[in-house]
Design an enzyme around this catalytic site. Structure first.
Site, PDB file in Angstrom:
ATOM      1  NE  ARG A  37       5.761  28.146  21.522  1.00 53.30           N
ATOM      2  CZ  ARG A  37       5.411  29.426  21.513  1.00 53.30           C
ATOM      3  NH1 ARG A  37       4.952  29.983  20.386  1.00 53.30           N
ATOM      4  NH2 ARG A  37       5.530  30.169  22.597  1.00 53.30           N
ATOM      5  CB  ILE A  63       3.149  28.685  26.057  1.00 50.43           C
ATOM      6  CG1 ILE A  63       4.086  27.649  25.408  1.00 50.43           C
ATOM      7  CG2 ILE A  63       2.676  29.706  25.036  1.00 50.43           C
ATOM      8  CD1 ILE A  63       3.413  26.813  24.325  1.00 50.43           C
ATOM      9  CB  SER A  64       8.649  29.626  27.781  1.00 55.34           C
ATOM     10  OG  SER A  64       8.525  29.634  29.177  1.00 55.34           O
ATOM     11  CD  GLN A  65      11.592  34.844  23.257  1.00 58.44           C
ATOM     12  OE1 GLN A  65      11.677  35.336  24.378  1.00 58.44           O
ATOM     13  NE2 GLN A  65      12.299  35.281  22.231  1.00 58.44           N
TER      14      GLN A  65
END
Length: 213
Positions: A37, A63-65
């Site tokens: 990530r 950027i999503s959790q």
């Protein structure tokens, strides 16, 4: 960018956290453990890459959790070889997860800079993702129908083209709502005009925008 032992250890800790948070799909957890990530972060913010939070990636987007990525992917019920339409490429992280699960991914992004940046990163990671610049509300009719459709931004309503481009028995996962939180919906297409819709709680996404810029 390097994927060090430290980064790999941080990912393992993140996976343990996601398990405790209720993510049960082993293949989804395996995919999240495989994809670095931190590659999708600006180098100045690498220390936040494995926190279970959403993070700014520029252009007013995030950027999503990790939990959100895992939960949406779990709800999508991805099978190897599935043709998946992703609305909102963003950083490309969700695209990479879907590709790692063996899906054939078509991803559309309305922000030109994010589209170009994600395309380069996904190519470097050798992810099989076809990236497109355009209006996510319209989907990608030229490659339809799709086994799965995933929307990674808040939609005020469910766009009809996305339902039309879904195969019978296909699944659409989409956060719907205009406030600070949205209801995650899983929609299974039973026939051309019949759908089964289930709600899976509140999440927070940036808005899905239509016009390209």
């Amino acid at each position: 960018m390097e994927d060090s032992y430290k980064h790999q250890a941080l990912r393992k800790n993140l996976i343990l956290h996601l398990k405790k948070s209720g993510i049960k799909d082993f293949k989804v957890l395996q995919a999240l453990e495989k994809i670095p990530r931190h590659f999708f972060f600006n180098s100045a913010f690498l220390q936040f890459a494995y926190d279970d939070v959403a993070f700014q990636i520029g252009e007013g987007q995030t950027i999503s959790q990790p939990y959100t990525v895992a939960r949406q992917t779990e709800l999508l019920e991805v099978r190897k070889g599935d043709k998946i339409l992703e609305i909102g490429t963003g950083s490309g992280y969700q695209s990479a997860i879907l590709s790692t699960l063996g899906a054939e991914v078509y991803s559309i992004e309305r922000n030109k800079k994010l589209h170009e940046r994600a395309k380069i990163m996904l190519e470097q990671l050798k992810c099989k993702v076809q990236c497109f610049y355009g209006d996510g509300y319209k989907g990608l009719a030229e490659f339809a129908p799709y086994d799965r459709v995933i929307v990674t931004a808040a939609a005020p309503y469910i766009p009809e083209p996305l339902l039309q481009q879904l195969k019978p028995r296909g699944i659409l996962v989409i956060p719907v709502g205009e406030g600070i939180s949205q209801e995650m919906k899983k929609i299974r297409k039973l026939s051309e005009n019949e759908y089964d819709t289930k709600d899976f709680g509140n999440f927070s996404f940036v808005p899905l925008l239509g016009e390209t810029n």
